[in-house]
Scaffold this active site. Structure first.
Site, mmCIF file in Angstrom:
data_model
loop_
_atom_site.group_PDB
_atom_site.id
_atom_site.type_symbol
_atom_site.label_atom_id
_atom_site.label_comp_id
_atom_site.label_asym_id
_atom_site.label_seq_id
_atom_site.Cartn_x
_atom_site.Cartn_y
_atom_site.Cartn_z
ATOM 1 N N HIS A 1 -15.944 26.680 13.914
ATOM 2 C CA HIS A 1 -16.895 25.699 14.450
ATOM 3 C C HIS A 1 -17.376 26.057 15.868
ATOM 4 O O HIS A 1 -18.563 26.121 16.141
ATOM 5 C CB HIS A 1 -16.271 24.298 14.497
ATOM 6 C CG HIS A 1 -15.762 23.807 13.172
ATOM 7 N ND1 HIS A 1 -16.332 24.160 11.981
ATOM 8 C CD2 HIS A 1 -14.737 22.967 12.863
ATOM 9 C CE1 HIS A 1 -15.677 23.555 10.986
ATOM 10 N NE2 HIS A 1 -14.705 22.836 11.497
ATOM 11 N N LYS B 1 -12.699 25.533 24.238
ATOM 12 C CA LYS B 1 -11.488 24.709 24.281
ATOM 13 C C LYS B 1 -11.466 23.719 23.123
ATOM 14 O O LYS B 1 -12.473 23.085 22.826
ATOM 15 C CB LYS B 1 -11.487 23.956 25.609
ATOM 16 C CG LYS B 1 -10.258 23.170 25.889
ATOM 17 C CD LYS B 1 -10.038 22.952 27.375
ATOM 18 C CE LYS B 1 -11.104 22.101 28.026
ATOM 19 N NZ LYS B 1 -10.872 21.887 29.456
HETATM 20 C C1 BG6 Z 1 -12.377 20.262 10.308
HETATM 21 C C2 BG6 Z 1 -10.969 20.496 10.780
HETATM 22 O O1 BG6 Z 1 -12.968 21.471 9.946
HETATM 23 O O2 BG6 Z 1 -13.114 19.667 11.342
HETATM 24 C C3 BG6 Z 1 -10.338 19.203 11.249
HETATM 25 O O3 BG6 Z 1 -10.194 21.061 9.737
HETATM 26 C C4 BG6 Z 1 -11.210 18.490 12.234
HETATM 27 O O4 BG6 Z 1 -9.058 19.451 11.801
HETATM 28 C C5 BG6 Z 1 -12.644 18.404 11.749
HETATM 29 O O5 BG6 Z 1 -10.682 17.204 12.435
HETATM 30 C C6 BG6 Z 1 -13.562 17.897 12.847
HETATM 31 O O6 BG6 Z 1 -14.835 17.653 12.332
HETATM 32 P P1 BG6 Z 1 -15.774 16.583 13.036
HETATM 33 O O7 BG6 Z 1 -17.074 16.734 12.329
HETATM 34 O O8 BG6 Z 1 -15.137 15.255 12.844
HETATM 35 O O9 BG6 Z 1 -15.842 16.962 14.475
#
Ligand code: BG6
Length: 484
Positions: A250, A333
């Site tokens: 991400h 971070k």
């Molecule tokens: C997922 C992770 O890909 O993204 C999770 O596995 C995390 O650990 C989530 O909580 C966060 O996604 P968002 O869209 O809620 O920021």
């Protein structure tokens, strides 16, 4: 959308991801008319032996919160649920997949007019361990066989591998069965409104073009915080840790959009070419510029080993070796169980040379893009304090989406990305070479962590993470600003 039947198969239909994300996203698309009932059939596939009705009942509560639903809304929900057929079977034997193929073919023969093509979309809401066998089964039993055209596409979720080698192995296994244009590696951060806005912001605004470089920018932070821990997911999480869960995918995708050069055009290949280039320009991570943490209480989860060193927090500085960014630290971070749920990009500009106002101690210009919650962009500026005195104060030019775009619903990331897979637009999906380049950056560090050569520092749940991370930030030259 093209004509002809569209079959959407959700593999892992009884799992968490399917219930919480995939089916609700499909429902929202249906509600908005993107999945016309005279074309679409939705198929759930999983090992659990349940009936169509049981699956529908299980999904109901995830599609709509009953207490505020009108009879019309409930009617839309039940029409949508009626489109879903459930097939149960294993992930590594042909029986179930042959049955699935039969159901899809029946649906196609009902929906297709003489010139209609058959479109088959397979969404892997599955653990990656079964990706190779499921891909093989789909290839053997379930691909589109129509002479009238159409396609077969697969959508795969992260975690895509655990390091460079395993990711490449998985890519090769799947690559032997499907061509790259058929493979959609989903990263839901690429479906977020302000992530999608990044290219527009950078390349459609004259203002930013001359400023977006090492001459003007002192440092960049890309920060993800969550105010909850690994609740109920400890078993999965402990195998991966925060770098594989959030940063390698991400946040690195966000980094690409902040740091890449201007693509030749908006064609998906042009955009992804530039993302690969900037990833390849990242220098090996300096271990002195890494802080790992683990929140206290993480190991209380019975599925987490008592001596786990898995980081639930990490701060890592990336350095880009090119003309634009040499010398500018990118502080990436991410942390679980921190004080807030927030994700943002912070671009901090350098000090004004020859400052005549002696205002520098009030802070620098900073451009903040808040990805969530409450999407916003704001620019911290120094202005004259209104009044008789000639003094300065830091203030903000603020674009909060909730105020500026009242009444506009921001689509869910998954909704947008699934629509892209149906439309055949790969711009917001990760290409194989991009995935490889992103694993190349983190694999040496991950291997060190896995060998126990890098310790996670304990931090209090609800805090900012380990104090060492703030020290790292300061060392990287970040100057605390006031205001927001
Ligand atoms: C997922 C992770 O890909 O993204 C999770 O596995 C995390 O650990 C989530 O909580 C966060 O996604 P968002 O869209 O809620 O920021």
């Amino acid at each position: 959308l093209e004509n002809g039947s569209l079959s959407i198969v959700v593999l892992g239909a009884s799992g968490d991801l399917a219930k919480k994300k995939t089916f609700p996203a499909l429902f929202h698309l249906y509600r908005q008319g993107f999945l016309p009932p005279d074309e679409v059939g939705i198929f759930g596939y999983a090992r659990t032996k349940i009936s169509n009705d049981e699956l529908r009942t299980r999904l109901h509560g995830y599609l709509i919160k009953d207490k505020d639903a009108s009879p019309e809304q409930l009617d839309v929900v039940s029409k949508f649920l009626n489109l879903i057929k459930y097939v149960s079977g294993s992930y590594d034997s042909e029986d179930g997949f042959l049955l699935l193929d039969k159901e899809i073919s029946e649906h196609e023969s009902l929906k297709n007019s003489a010139e209609g093509s058959s479109r088959r979309l397979f969404y892997f809401a599955l653990p990656p361990s079964v990706y190779p066998s499921v891909s093989k089964m789909i290839k053997t039993c379930c691909v589109n066989k129509s002479d009238l055209g159409g396609w077969t596409r697969i959508v795969v979720e992260k975690p895509f591998g655990k390091d460079l080698q395993s990711a490449e192995q998985l890519s090769t296994q799947i690559g032997e069965l499907f061509d790259e244009p058929q493979i959609y590696r989903i990263d839901h951060y690429l479906g977020k409104e302000l992530v999608q806005n990044m290219l527009v912001l950078r390349f459609a605004n004259r203002l930013f073009l001359p400023l977006w470089n090492r001459d003007n920018i002192a440092n960049v932070q890309i920060v993800f915080r969550e105010d909850f821990g690994t609740d109920g997911r400890g078993g999965y999480f402990d195998q991966y840790g925060i770098i594989r869960d959030i940063i390698q995918n991400h946040l690195l995708q966000v980094f690409c959009l902040v740091a890449m050069e201007k693509p030749v055009s908006l064609k998906p290949e042009h955009i992804r070419d530039e993302k690969v280039k900037v990833l390849q320009s990242v220098l090996p991570i300096n271990y002195d510029e890494v802080v790992l943490g683990q929140y206290e209480g993480y190991r209380d989860d019975p599925t987490v080993p008592d001596n786990s060193n898995t980081p639930t927090f990490a701060s890592v500085i990336l350095r880009v070796h090119n003309e634009r960014w040499e010398g500018v630290p990118f502080i990436i971070k991410a942390g679980k169980a921190l004080g807030a749920r927030k994700a943002d990009i912070r671009v901090q500009f350098k000090d004004v040379p020859g400052d005549i106002f002696k205002c520098q101690n009030q802070g620098r210009n900073e451009f903040v893009i808040r990805l969530q919650p409450q999407e916003a962009m704001y620019m911290k500026l120094t202005v004259k304090q209104p009044g008789l005195e000639m003094s300065t104060v830091q203030s903000e030019l603020d674009l909060s989406y909730i105020q500026r775009y009242q009444g506009v619903t921001i689509p869910e990331a998954y909704e947008r990305l699934i629509l892209d897979t149906i439309r055949g637009d790969q711009q917001h999906f990760v290409r194989r070479d991009e995935l490889k380049a992103s694993w190349e950056i983190f694999t040496p560090l991950l291997h060190r962590i896995d060998k126990g050569e890098f310790k996670s520092i304990p931090y209090k749940p609800g805090s900012r993470g380990p104090a060492e991370a703030d020290e790292l930030l300061e060392k990287a030259g970040y100057v605390q600003t006031h205001g927001y």
